[in-house]
Motif scaffolding. Structure first.
Motif, PDB file in Angstrom:
ATOM      1  N   PRO A  74      -8.938 -23.924   2.437  1.00  0.00           N
ATOM      2  CA  PRO A  74      -8.459 -25.007   2.477  1.00  0.00           C
ATOM      3  C   PRO A  74      -9.411 -25.868   1.960  1.00  0.00           C
ATOM      4  O   PRO A  74     -10.475 -25.817   1.489  1.00  0.00           O
ATOM      5  N   SER A  75      -8.923 -27.219   1.416  1.00  0.00           N
ATOM      6  CA  SER A  75      -9.611 -28.008   0.481  1.00  0.00           C
ATOM      7  C   SER A  75     -10.817 -28.449   0.993  1.00  0.00           C
ATOM      8  O   SER A  75     -11.786 -28.717   0.171  1.00  0.00           O
ATOM      9  N   ASP A  76     -11.095 -28.485   2.450  1.00  0.00           N
ATOM     10  CA  ASP A  76     -12.351 -29.022   2.555  1.00  0.00           C
ATOM     11  C   ASP A  76     -13.273 -27.815   2.765  1.00  0.00           C
ATOM     12  O   ASP A  76     -14.722 -28.018   3.054  1.00  0.00           O
ATOM     13  N   ARG A  77     -12.948 -26.624   2.370  1.00  0.00           N
ATOM     14  CA  ARG A  77     -13.881 -25.471   2.315  1.00  0.00           C
ATOM     15  C   ARG A  77     -13.634 -24.745   0.829  1.00  0.00           C
ATOM     16  O   ARG A  77     -13.657 -23.726   0.689  1.00  0.00           O
ATOM     17  N   ALA A  78     -13.560 -25.651   0.094  1.00  0.00           N
ATOM     18  CA  ALA A  78     -13.611 -25.195  -1.648  1.00  0.00           C
ATOM     19  C   ALA A  78     -14.535 -24.303  -1.963  1.00  0.00           C
ATOM     20  O   ALA A  78     -15.079 -24.796  -3.047  1.00  0.00           O
ATOM     21  N   THR A  79     -14.760 -23.139  -1.587  1.00  0.00           N
ATOM     22  CA  THR A  79     -15.772 -22.441  -2.083  1.00  0.00           C
ATOM     23  C   THR A  79     -15.189 -20.937  -2.446  1.00  0.00           C
ATOM     24  O   THR A  79     -14.054 -20.506  -2.094  1.00  0.00           O
ATOM     25  N   GLY A  80     -15.854 -20.256  -3.214  1.00  0.00           N
ATOM     26  CA  GLY A  80     -15.389 -18.900  -3.634  1.00  0.00           C
ATOM     27  C   GLY A  80     -15.364 -17.990  -2.444  1.00  0.00           C
ATOM     28  O   GLY A  80     -16.212 -18.042  -1.717  1.00  0.00           O
ATOM     29  N   PRO A  81     -14.839 -16.898  -2.786  1.00  0.00           N
ATOM     30  CA  PRO A  81     -15.012 -15.724  -1.655  1.00  0.00           C
ATOM     31  C   PRO A  81     -16.536 -15.074  -1.645  1.00  0.00           C
ATOM     32  O   PRO A  81     -17.146 -15.217  -2.636  1.00  0.00           O
ATOM     33  N   PRO A  82     -16.989 -14.749  -0.378  1.00  0.00           N
ATOM     34  CA  PRO A  82     -18.301 -14.306  -0.372  1.00  0.00           C
ATOM     35  C   PRO A  82     -18.843 -13.001  -1.162  1.00  0.00           C
ATOM     36  O   PRO A  82     -19.735 -13.073  -1.452  1.00  0.00           O
ATOM     37  N   ALA A  83     -17.695 -12.108  -1.266  1.00  0.00           N
ATOM     38  CA  ALA A  83     -18.127 -10.941  -2.192  1.00  0.00           C
ATOM     39  C   ALA A  83     -16.523 -10.088  -2.409  1.00  0.00           C
ATOM     40  O   ALA A  83     -15.724 -10.423  -1.746  1.00  0.00           O
ATOM     41  N   ALA A  84     -16.651  -9.264  -3.213  1.00  0.00           N
ATOM     42  CA  ALA A  84     -15.443  -8.403  -3.453  1.00  0.00           C
ATOM     43  C   ALA A  84     -15.125  -7.823  -2.104  1.00  0.00           C
ATOM     44  O   ALA A  84     -15.853  -7.263  -1.370  1.00  0.00           O
ATOM     45  N   GLN A  85     -13.688  -7.841  -1.803  1.00  0.00           N
ATOM     46  CA  GLN A  85     -13.124  -7.153  -0.604  1.00  0.00           C
ATOM     47  C   GLN A  85     -12.053  -6.762  -0.863  1.00  0.00           C
ATOM     48  O   GLN A  85     -11.267  -6.874  -1.694  1.00  0.00           O
ATOM     49  N   THR A  86     -11.298  -5.969   0.025  1.00  0.00           N
ATOM     50  CA  THR A  86     -10.189  -5.273  -0.137  1.00  0.00           C
ATOM     51  C   THR A  86      -9.003  -6.202   0.690  1.00  0.00           C
ATOM     52  O   THR A  86      -9.413  -6.985   1.674  1.00  0.00           O
ATOM     53  N   VAL A  87      -8.021  -6.513  -0.004  1.00  0.00           N
ATOM     54  CA  VAL A  87      -6.740  -7.261   0.591  1.00  0.00           C
ATOM     55  C   VAL A  87      -5.726  -6.436   0.848  1.00  0.00           C
ATOM     56  O   VAL A  87      -5.451  -5.359   0.040  1.00  0.00           O
ATOM     57  N   ARG A  88      -5.444  -6.430   2.036  1.00  0.00           N
ATOM     58  CA  ARG A  88      -4.204  -5.777   2.618  1.00  0.00           C
ATOM     59  C   ARG A  88      -2.917  -6.694   2.711  1.00  0.00           C
ATOM     60  O   ARG A  88      -2.896  -7.689   3.171  1.00  0.00           O
ATOM     61  N   LEU A  89      -1.627  -6.010   2.144  1.00  0.00           N
ATOM     62  CA  LEU A  89      -0.530  -6.443   2.075  1.00  0.00           C
ATOM     63  C   LEU A  89       0.682  -5.834   2.983  1.00  0.00           C
ATOM     64  O   LEU A  89       0.433  -4.484   2.859  1.00  0.00           O
ATOM     65  N   GLU A  90       1.336  -6.502   3.682  1.00  0.00           N
ATOM     66  CA  GLU A  90       2.412  -5.925   4.488  1.00  0.00           C
ATOM     67  C   GLU A  90       3.912  -6.581   3.587  1.00  0.00           C
ATOM     68  O   GLU A  90       4.038  -7.432   3.497  1.00  0.00           O
ATOM     69  N   LEU A  91       4.431  -5.453   3.078  1.00  0.00           N
ATOM     70  CA  LEU A  91       5.740  -5.738   2.258  1.00  0.00           C
ATOM     71  C   LEU A  91       7.056  -5.171   2.937  1.00  0.00           C
ATOM     72  O   LEU A  91       6.999  -4.332   3.537  1.00  0.00           O
ATOM     73  N   ASP A  92       7.938  -5.845   2.752  1.00  0.00           N
ATOM     74  CA  ASP A  92       9.289  -5.598   3.189  1.00  0.00           C
ATOM     75  C   ASP A  92      10.138  -4.976   1.941  1.00  0.00           C
ATOM     76  O   ASP A  92      10.800  -5.811   1.076  1.00  0.00           O
ATOM     77  N   LEU A  93      10.033  -3.829   1.748  1.00  0.00           N
ATOM     78  CA  LEU A  93      10.846  -3.110   0.441  1.00  0.00           C
ATOM     79  C   LEU A  93      11.652  -2.055   0.956  1.00  0.00           C
ATOM     80  O   LEU A  93      11.538  -1.519   1.807  1.00  0.00           O
ATOM     81  N   PRO A  94      12.952  -2.151   0.331  1.00  0.00           N
ATOM     82  CA  PRO A  94      13.876  -1.197   0.551  1.00  0.00           C
ATOM     83  C   PRO A  94      13.333   0.193   0.258  1.00  0.00           C
ATOM     84  O   PRO A  94      12.308   0.454  -0.254  1.00  0.00           O
ATOM     85  N   ALA A  95      14.022   1.014   1.041  1.00  0.00           N
ATOM     86  CA  ALA A  95      13.576   2.446   0.818  1.00  0.00           C
ATOM     87  C   ALA A  95      13.648   3.014  -0.512  1.00  0.00           C
ATOM     88  O   ALA A  95      14.375   2.522  -1.306  1.00  0.00           O
ATOM     89  N   GLY A  96      12.506   3.745  -0.884  1.00  0.00           N
ATOM     90  CA  GLY A  96      12.521   4.417  -2.133  1.00  0.00           C
ATOM     91  C   GLY A  96      11.026   4.992  -2.574  1.00  0.00           C
ATOM     92  O   GLY A  96      10.131   4.614  -1.828  1.00  0.00           O
ATOM     93  N   THR A  97      10.989   5.410  -3.794  1.00  0.00           N
ATOM     94  CA  THR A  97       9.617   5.595  -4.371  1.00  0.00           C
ATOM     95  C   THR A  97       9.305   4.595  -5.217  1.00  0.00           C
ATOM     96  O   THR A  97       9.909   4.051  -6.254  1.00  0.00           O
ATOM     97  N   TYR A  98       8.013   4.228  -5.206  1.00  0.00           N
ATOM     98  CA  TYR A  98       7.429   2.939  -5.880  1.00  0.00           C
ATOM     99  C   TYR A  98       6.386   3.480  -6.818  1.00  0.00           C
ATOM    100  O   TYR A  98       5.368   3.797  -6.132  1.00  0.00           O
ATOM    101  N   ARG A  99       6.169   3.172  -7.967  1.00  0.00           N
ATOM    102  CA  ARG A  99       4.920   3.030  -8.935  1.00  0.00           C
ATOM    103  C   ARG A  99       4.247   1.839  -8.697  1.00  0.00           C
ATOM    104  O   ARG A  99       4.799   0.671  -9.044  1.00  0.00           O
ATOM    105  N   CYS A 100       3.043   2.016  -7.904  1.00  0.00           N
ATOM    106  CA  CYS A 100       2.354   0.637  -7.957  1.00  0.00           C
ATOM    107  C   CYS A 100       0.951   0.477  -8.745  1.00  0.00           C
ATOM    108  O   CYS A 100       0.529   1.571  -8.729  1.00  0.00           O
ATOM    109  N   GLU A 101       0.810  -0.664  -9.352  1.00  0.00           N
ATOM    110  CA  GLU A 101      -0.424  -0.521 -10.094  1.00  0.00           C
ATOM    111  C   GLU A 101      -1.064  -2.026  -9.603  1.00  0.00           C
ATOM    112  O   GLU A 101      -0.349  -3.116  -9.799  1.00  0.00           O
ATOM    113  N   TRP A 102      -2.494  -2.032  -9.430  1.00  0.00           N
ATOM    114  CA  TRP A 102      -3.004  -3.257  -9.336  1.00  0.00           C
ATOM    115  C   TRP A 102      -3.636  -3.918 -10.344  1.00  0.00           C
ATOM    116  O   TRP A 102      -4.768  -2.948 -11.102  1.00  0.00           O
ATOM    117  N   VAL A 103      -3.484  -4.694 -11.043  1.00  0.00           N
ATOM    118  CA  VAL A 103      -3.769  -5.098 -12.363  1.00  0.00           C
ATOM    119  C   VAL A 103      -5.032  -6.211 -12.082  1.00  0.00           C
ATOM    120  O   VAL A 103      -4.588  -7.159 -11.379  1.00  0.00           O
TER     121      VAL A 103
END
Length: 142
Positions: A74-103
């Motif tokens: 939020p703009s009232d806490r405009a600071t950077g992240p405290p340290a490197a961390q893992t982000v977790r995503l939950e995605l709604d994707l149709p069935a299939g095999t996906y090649r994923c690359e974190w760039v």
């Protein structure tokens, strides 16, 4: 053009080597897709944790997903992240095999690759350690 030209003080715009490298990373990421066919897909991302990371998706549904996420306090806490961390995503994707690359948006390096075989329901992904932002390329394999 390598961005080393020194612009006079009266010249608007311009750029420098760092900015041009960032543009190249963006270009290379986007060229990994049939970009003209991608559309905003707000339903593709179900959750992003931890807060205050957020993410947006451009997609060609059931084919390819370009996801960009960032640390968005939020703009009232405009600071950077405290340290490197893992982000977790939950995605709604149709069935299939996906090649994923974190760039890594700062370097253009692929920090993590994985192939996911997805059948039904939400799919959960974990990023490599990130600081401020991340990019995920998920392309369905044929």
């Amino acid at each position: 053009e390598d961005g080393t030209f020194v612009y006079p003080a009266s010249q608007p715009g311009g750029g420098n080597p760092v900015l041009r490298r960032q543009f190249r990373i963006l270009r290379d990421f986007i060229h990994g897709f049939d970009f003209i066919r991608l559309l905003p897909d707000p339903g593709a991302i179900k959750t992003v944790t931890p807060a205050p990371y957020t993410a947006r998706a451009l997609a060609r549904r059931a084919e390819a997903y370009a996801i960009y996420g960032s640390w968005s306090p939020p703009s009232d806490r405009a600071t950077g992240p405290p340290a490197a961390q893992t982000v977790r995503l939950e995605l709604d994707l149709p069935a299939g095999t996906y090649r994923c690359e974190w760039v890594n948006p700062k370097t253009g390096d692929i920090d993590k690759r994985e192939t996911l075989r997805h059948t039904t329901g939400p799919i959960r992904l974990e990023s490599p350690p990130v600081l401020e932002d991340f990019a995920l390329r998920a392309v369905r394999e044929r």
